[in-house]
Design an enzyme around this catalytic site. Structure first.
Site, short mmCIF file in Angstrom:
data_model
loop_
_atom_site.label_atom_id
_atom_site.label_comp_id
_atom_site.label_asym_id
_atom_site.label_seq_id
_atom_site.Cartn_x
_atom_site.Cartn_y
_atom_site.Cartn_z
N ARG A 215 77.14 51.46 81.98
CA ARG A 215 75.80 51.76 81.72
C ARG A 215 75.54 52.30 80.14
O ARG A 215 74.68 53.23 80.10
CB ARG A 215 74.87 52.49 82.53
CG ARG A 215 74.76 51.83 83.81
CD ARG A 215 73.71 50.65 83.76
NE ARG A 215 73.63 50.29 85.21
CZ ARG A 215 74.45 49.57 86.04
NH1 ARG A 215 75.64 49.00 85.41
NH2 ARG A 215 73.93 49.09 87.16
N GLU B 229 69.34 57.03 83.67
CA GLU B 229 69.67 55.57 83.37
C GLU B 229 68.72 55.08 82.41
O GLU B 229 68.59 54.41 81.52
CB GLU B 229 70.26 54.51 84.32
CG GLU B 229 70.21 53.21 84.06
CD GLU B 229 70.71 52.34 85.24
OE1 GLU B 229 69.76 51.67 85.52
OE2 GLU B 229 71.89 52.23 85.68
N SER C 198 67.15 51.60 88.88
CA SER C 198 67.84 52.83 89.09
C SER C 198 67.52 53.63 88.10
O SER C 198 67.63 53.43 86.74
CB SER C 198 69.36 52.54 89.15
OG SER C 198 69.85 51.79 90.07
N1 EPU Z 1 72.92 54.79 99.75
C1 EPU Z 1 72.35 55.81 100.52
N2 EPU Z 1 70.89 56.08 100.46
C2 EPU Z 1 70.35 55.24 99.34
C3 EPU Z 1 70.77 54.69 98.59
C4 EPU Z 1 72.10 54.32 98.57
O1 EPU Z 1 72.99 56.15 101.38
O2 EPU Z 1 69.05 55.82 99.63
C5 EPU Z 1 74.51 54.45 99.67
C6 EPU Z 1 74.54 53.19 100.25
O3 EPU Z 1 74.56 52.94 101.57
C7 EPU Z 1 75.96 52.67 99.67
C8 EPU Z 1 75.95 53.84 98.46
O4 EPU Z 1 74.81 54.76 98.61
O5 EPU Z 1 77.04 53.35 100.57
C9 EPU Z 1 75.92 52.75 97.12
O6 EPU Z 1 74.56 52.30 97.11
P1 EPU Z 1 74.30 50.76 96.64
O7 EPU Z 1 75.04 49.73 97.00
O8 EPU Z 1 72.74 50.59 96.89
O9 EPU Z 1 74.67 50.82 95.06
P2 EPU Z 1 74.05 51.95 94.12
O10 EPU Z 1 75.35 52.51 93.49
O11 EPU Z 1 72.84 52.88 94.36
C10 EPU Z 1 74.30 50.21 91.97
C11 EPU Z 1 73.63 49.95 90.72
C12 EPU Z 1 72.68 48.93 90.98
C13 EPU Z 1 72.92 47.75 91.45
C14 EPU Z 1 73.85 47.89 92.77
C15 EPU Z 1 74.45 46.79 93.26
C16 EPU Z 1 73.58 51.99 89.31
C17 EPU Z 1 72.94 53.36 89.03
N3 EPU Z 1 72.89 51.31 90.20
O12 EPU Z 1 73.38 50.79 92.97
O13 EPU Z 1 71.60 48.86 89.71
O14 EPU Z 1 71.92 46.95 91.74
O15 EPU Z 1 74.96 48.64 92.41
O16 EPU Z 1 75.47 46.47 92.69
O17 EPU Z 1 74.75 51.87 88.97
C18 EPU Z 1 70.28 49.36 87.96
O18 EPU Z 1 71.07 49.65 87.43
O19 EPU Z 1 68.91 49.33 87.71
C19 EPU Z 1 70.46 48.80 89.31
C20 EPU Z 1 69.55 48.53 90.37
#
Ligand code: EPU
Length: 293
Positions: free
Chosen positions: A158, A277, A207
């Site tokens: 990012r 972000e 995000s």
């Molecule tokens: N989780 C929770 N509670 C929540 C949200 C997430 O416990 O409310 C846990 C999930 O269960 C999982 C872990 O946290 O074990 C990671 O969550 P998720 O798979 O949703 O991925 P993320 O790291 O929150 C990232 C990107 C997203 C992208 C997804 C899918 C960032 C900040 N976010 O989300 O990107 O869509 O992976 O690959 O890097 C964006 O940048 O705007 C964005 C949406």
């Protein structure tokens, strides 16, 4: 042609924020150069993509906001390379690649940003990021068009080294042979995953915080019981805690206030300082002064 006092809210996914002092729609590089030359010296410039990763202040933006259209919406294929203008929505880029039976850009289907925004923030998800498929981007910097590779751009999680004054014009992406049905199945799976895990259809900007190394901002915020936590008419999404959802009557200051509160609580409870972000384009009042502006 430069317009004055242009409402920015309709051009962002949050549907919030004030007016741009100066605003221009441009369709060619020549028009862009003319508008930049016409703007009063020293005014800040902001290039607006799909408005999916930005929060403008309720007081608006005191400089020039430029929105790219026209030839910046062009998209073409040359062998295994796909070139897209900076204004092309990345889901459209993904669908174009699928129709051409080119694989590698599927992950773009679920992100509501533009090619220029994807390059600027090295957008990613689902195991890939812009850096992994970008050959190079053409960038207007100080009246010169530069062709910059991912390493020139210092793309990292990012992050790029582009300044606010740099304008991404177009980008070239590397693709590989694929079968249309498989590519489309992958894109459907990504779209379905997002529907199940992220609050689509609401006013949000994806995000809000970057993930800290080795962890997930959403997981941390959720673990502190902050889903549904509210500031004014903005709340932490009950579906994914790294999304802040604005309801009717919300202000940009409400979003900013909630960002500050969540950040403070996470810092106090865990010691982790979450970095936004989302691009915050101020001025915003310090949270304690909410309602006094
Ligand atoms: N989780 C929770 N509670 C929540 C949200 C997430 O416990 O409310 C846990 C999930 O269960 C999982 C872990 O946290 O074990 C990671 O969550 P998720 O798979 O949703 O991925 P993320 O790291 O929150 C990232 C990107 C997203 C992208 C997804 C899918 C960032 C900040 N976010 O989300 O990107 O869509 O992976 O690959 O890097 C964006 O940048 O705007 C964005 C949406």
């Amino acid at each position: 042609m430069i317009e004055r006092d242009k409402p920015l809210a309709p051009m962002t996914t949050y549907k919030l924020g004030g007016n741009a002092a100066l605003f221009a729609d441009v369709g060619t590089v020549a028009e862009l150069e003319a508008v930049l030359a016409e703007a009063p010296g020293g005014v800040p410039v902001f290039v607006l993509g799909r408005g999916s990763n930005v929060l403008f202040s309720d007081r608006g933006f005191p400089g020039l906001v430029v929105r790219l259209g026209g030839e910046f919406l062009d998209i073409r294929r040359d062998g295994d390379v796909i070139e897209a203008g900076a204004a092309v929505p990345v889901p459209k880029l993904a669908r174009f690649a699928a129709a051409e039976e080119r694989s590698g850009l599927e992950f773009f289907v679920g992100w509501p940003g533009s090619v220029g925004g994807a390059v600027r923030m090295n957008a990613g998800g689902h195991g890939a990021d812009t850096a992994s498929v970008l050959i190079d981007a053409s960038v207007l910097r100080s009246r010169e068009v530069l062709v910059l590779t991912p390493s020139d751009l210092e793309l990292a999680y990012r992050h790029s080294n582009l300044s606010d004054d740099d304008v991404v014009l177009a980008a070239r992406f590397r693709t590989r042979d694929g079968v249309r049905a498989d590519i489309e199945a992958e894109m459907r799976a990504i779209t379905r995953w997002r529907k199940e895990h992220q609050p689509g259809g609401t006013h949000n900007a994806g995000s809000v915080f970057k993930n800290p190394p080795g962890d997930s901002a959403g997981r941390i915020i959720d673990s502190l019981g902050l889903k549904g936590y509210r500031h004014g008419a903005v709340s932490v999404s009950t579906m994914h805690a790294n999304f802040l959802v604005a309801e009717s009557g919300a202000t940009a200051q409400d979003v900013y206030g909630l960002i500050c509160e969540v950040r403070r609580i996470v810092r106090e409870e865990t010691g982790v300082d979450l970095e936004p972000e989302l691009r915050l384009v101020g001025p915003f009042a310090p949270p304690s002064e909410r309602g006094t502006t």
